[in-house]
Every structure is written in structure tokens, then in C-alpha cells.
Design a protein around this motif. Structure first.
Motif, PDB file in Angstrom:
ATOM      1  N   CYS A   1      90.013 -12.892 128.415  1.00 54.04           N
ATOM      2  CA  CYS A   1      90.782 -13.583 127.384  1.00 54.04           C
ATOM      3  C   CYS A   1      89.937 -14.731 126.830  1.00 54.04           C
ATOM      4  O   CYS A   1      89.274 -15.449 127.595  1.00 54.04           O
ATOM      5  CB  CYS A   1      92.081 -14.115 127.996  1.00 54.04           C
ATOM      6  N   TYR A   2      89.938 -14.891 125.511  1.00 50.70           N
ATOM      7  CA  TYR A   2      89.224 -16.002 124.879  1.00 50.70           C
ATOM      8  C   TYR A   2      90.238 -17.009 124.334  1.00 50.70           C
ATOM      9  O   TYR A   2      91.196 -16.625 123.657  1.00 50.70           O
ATOM     10  CB  TYR A   2      88.306 -15.493 123.773  1.00 50.70           C
ATOM     11  N   VAL A   3      90.002 -18.281 124.650  1.00 52.99           N
ATOM     12  CA  VAL A   3      90.996 -19.318 124.386  1.00 52.99           C
ATOM     13  C   VAL A   3      90.366 -20.498 123.644  1.00 52.99           C
ATOM     14  O   VAL A   3      89.314 -21.010 124.047  1.00 52.99           O
ATOM     15  CB  VAL A   3      91.620 -19.818 125.706  1.00 52.99           C
ATOM     16  N   TYR A   4      91.031 -20.931 122.590  1.00 51.59           N
ATOM     17  CA  TYR A   4      90.674 -22.166 121.889  1.00 51.59           C
ATOM     18  C   TYR A   4      91.736 -23.204 122.211  1.00 51.59           C
ATOM     19  O   TYR A   4      92.939 -22.966 122.028  1.00 51.59           O
ATOM     20  CB  TYR A   4      90.605 -21.941 120.380  1.00 51.59           C
ATOM     21  N   ASP A   5      91.288 -24.370 122.688  1.00 53.07           N
ATOM     22  CA  ASP A   5      92.183 -25.467 123.053  1.00 53.07           C
ATOM     23  C   ASP A   5      91.905 -26.639 122.115  1.00 53.07           C
ATOM     24  O   ASP A   5      90.832 -27.245 122.176  1.00 53.07           O
ATOM     25  CB  ASP A   5      91.943 -25.886 124.504  1.00 53.07           C
ATOM     26  N   PRO A   6      92.821 -26.986 121.221  1.00 53.66           N
ATOM     27  CA  PRO A   6      92.563 -28.053 120.240  1.00 53.66           C
ATOM     28  C   PRO A   6      92.308 -29.412 120.879  1.00 53.66           C
ATOM     29  O   PRO A   6      91.617 -30.252 120.299  1.00 53.66           O
ATOM     30  CB  PRO A   6      93.832 -28.056 119.382  1.00 53.66           C
ATOM     31  N   THR A   7      92.866 -29.646 122.073  1.00 48.67           N
ATOM     32  CA  THR A   7      92.690 -30.948 122.720  1.00 48.67           C
ATOM     33  C   THR A   7      91.265 -31.136 123.222  1.00 48.67           C
ATOM     34  O   THR A   7      90.871 -32.252 123.558  1.00 48.67           O
ATOM     35  CB  THR A   7      93.675 -31.134 123.884  1.00 48.67           C
TER      36      THR A   7
END
Length: 336
Positions: A52-58
Motif C-alpha cells: 500500500c502506498y500512503v501520502y500523509d499531509p501532516t
């Protein structure tokens, strides 16, 4: 000289002066480094572990004490074989850009990969379109059942009423990844092509988990009962599908429900006669076969806007980002 209809099956739809192009209007892969790779342990032996590829804005400048929506996106068939590039093929890479994140007010992005492999015949196997069991037509009206009997595409026909083998695992993955975020807000379900089929099955299995849905050329004709349920629920939906899609025929997957779709106040339709690139050229993608009109996810990544800022869809003057923000704002102020 007129374009060769063998290469461009929609050539008869071109107006004088129209050009054909293969450049969607943005550099592919520009924001992939912003996505971290995670592994979701198997809960179903038939599926196995999922990457799974995840972008976390924080982690990219957004305050940690605010809620951000979760964009949960499923790529098309064969895309997992490209690894991380499947984030782009899911239609979500550009939504990690600083510009789109600012327009959205921040958003988490989650892009799981199907456990695909290449078969001996060269085709992709174990896609999101792998059914758990044969389809059940109970939810389809007699009219749609008769239509299905006349479908020439036996693969699409066999999926009618069938749940994806990944459905249970994807729902568990969504719950787990949301729990890992500091302050997850509402959830948008996005799916393109084969991912659109899986998205429909997730909406069938657990519509209460989703606050909005973005379907891009989904390879599925949903049951009448599901469409009626989502209409009653009022789930905001954006359905984008080119009328001359070369891989997922519009006449089989959209047109049978079109009158019902148009009557649903919660459903926004973008059904262009021809899918266009950012520069105004007609979208073409010769990858062994012509599939430019199928790749409407490229137009979505352009925020459904041309280079001069003109909206591709009159119903969405603020683009896809504006539609998302309108339906995904949580109203919360702090998560601490």
C-alpha cells in the motif's frame, strides 16, 4: 489527412481542426516520492499480503491537529505490475501536489496494490476484477438481465453480481490505515477501470464506510438494487466515463442506468463525447491497443481543467478538487 480508424476507433467523431495527442499535460511520477510504502498483512489466504502506498499531509507541512479526508483509490488492471507507478494510474498522484493539497485543505491518500502477476498468455492475473464466486443476478431488473444476455464481452458479463475476492481485505485495510492516521476525516472511495469494479463491490458490501465516491471508467454494471440504495443514502458520487471508451464500453456499463443516474441529485456525471488532454487535444494512448479514451483518470488528475483554466465539465467549475472539498469537509476543528 483523416486519422486511420484502425488506430483511432473514434476518428469519425473528430471535428475539423481537432488534434490527437498522447501527452496528458503533466509529468508522470513527479510526486511519487511523497508516498511511503506500507505492507498490510494477509487476513485472507486467497489474497495474501498487500502493498500500500500512503501520502500523509501532516508529513508535508500540514498541521497535525486538523482532520483530513482519506482518499482511498484503486488502480486499473495490470497497473500493479508497474509498482509505485500504480499510484498515478489510480488517478491520485497529482492530488499529492502542493497545489491540489492546498485546494483540498489537505488530504490523506491511500493506494493499495492488487497482487497481480503476468500469465503465460501475457495478460494480468489476480486483478481487482477477480470474483470470489460466480455472479448473482438477483439484484438486477429483468431488463438488465436481458441486456446482459446480449453482452459480447463475456468477462464483464461474468462479473455481474459478483463480489471481488479483495473486498473483505480492502475493507480491513481501510479500517487499519485510517486508525494509523492522527486525525482521519471523511472517506472518498475512488476506482478506475478494474478498480472501479472493486469500488462498486465495496459500496455494495459497506456503503456506510464511505462519504463520497469517484468512479473513473468503472468496469462494471452495478445492480439496480445497489444504485437505488446509494440514491436513497444520498452518497455524493462523481462518475466519469468517455462515451467512446475503447476498453470498457459505455453502452454496457453506463447507458443502461443513464436515465436513473440523471435523476439522482447526489450523482454528478462527466460523460464527454471525447476525453481530452490538458492542451485540448483528443486523448490517445497506443499501448499495443488504443486506450486513450479509456484513460479518463488523466483528465481527473488535470482537475478536469484545460491549460487555460477552463473547466472540462460545466457542472464542475471548480474542478474535481472543488467537488471533493465540498463533499469531504468534516466540520471538525481539532482532533487532539
Amino acid at each position: 489527412m483523416k486519422p486511420d480508424p484502425k488506430l483511432y476507433p473514434w476518428a469519425d467523431r473528430l471535428a475539423p481542426g481537432m488534434t490527437i495527442g498522447s501527452d496528458p499535460g503533466y509529468p508522470v511520477g513527479e510526486y511519487l516520492n511523497l508516498f511511503e510504502e506500507r505492507t498490510f498483512p494477509a487476513i485472507d489466504p486467497a489474497v495474501g499480503d498487500l502493498t500500500c502506498y500512503v501520502y500523509d499531509p501532516t508529513r508535508h507541512g500540514m498541521p497535525a491537529d486538523r482532520p483530513y479526508p482519506v482518499l482511498f483509490a484503486l488502480h486499473g488492471a495490470g497497473n500493479a505490475l508497474a509498482g509505485k507507478l500504480a499510484v498515478n494510474y489510480s488517478g491520485m498522484e497529482r492530488f499529492a501536489s502542493p497545489d491540489y493539497q492546498q485546494k483540498l485543505g489537505g488530504a490523506y491518500i491511500v493506494c493499495p496494490l492488487a497482487n497481480e502477476y503476468r500469465g503465460e498468455d501475457g495478460s494480468s492475473r489476480n486483478t481487482w476484477m477477480t470474483p470470489r464466486a460466480p455472479g448473482n443476478m438477483d439484484g438486477y431488473s429483468p431488463a438488465l438481465r436481458r441486456l446482459a444476455e446480449g453482452m459480447g464481452n463475456t468477462r464483464l458479463r461474468a462479473l455481474l453480481g459478483a463480489e471481488s475476492v479483495y473486498t473483505v481485505t480492502l475493507l480491513a485495510l481501510l479500517r487499519e490505515v485510517r486508525s494509523s492516521f492522527n486525525c482521519p476525516g471523511k472517506t472518498l472511495l475512488a476506482g478506475t477501470s478494474a478498480g472501479g469494479y472493486a469500488a462498486w463491490t465495496l459500496l455494495e458490501a459497506a456503503p456506510e464506510l464511505f462519504d463520497a465516491a469517484l468512479l473513473m471508467a468503472p468496469a462494471y454494471l452495478p445492480p439496480d438494487t445497489l444504485v437505488e440504495k446509494l440514491a436513497a443514502q444520498g452518497l455524493p458520487m462523481l462518475l466519469c466515463h468517455g462515451r467512446h471508451d475503447e476498453l470498457v464500453p459505455f453502452a454496457w456499463t453506463v447507458e443502461p442506468h443513464l436515465l436513473r443516474y440523471r435523476a439522482m441529485p447526489n450523482l454528478t456525471l462527466y460523460l464527454p463525447e471525447l476525453v481530452m488532454n490538458r492542451d485540448g487535444s483528443v486523448a490517445s494512448n497506443l499501448s499495443g491497443i488504443q486506450m486513450g479514451q479509456h484513460c479518463i483518470n488523466n483528465a481527473v488528475q488535470n482537475d478536469l481543467r484545460f491549460a487555460d483554466g477552463t473547466p472540462m465539465c460545466a457542472l464542475l467549475p471548480e474542478g474535481v478538487t472543488g467537488w471533493m472539498r465540498r463533499h469531504l469537509q468534516s466540520g471538525k476543528e481539532c482532533c487532539l
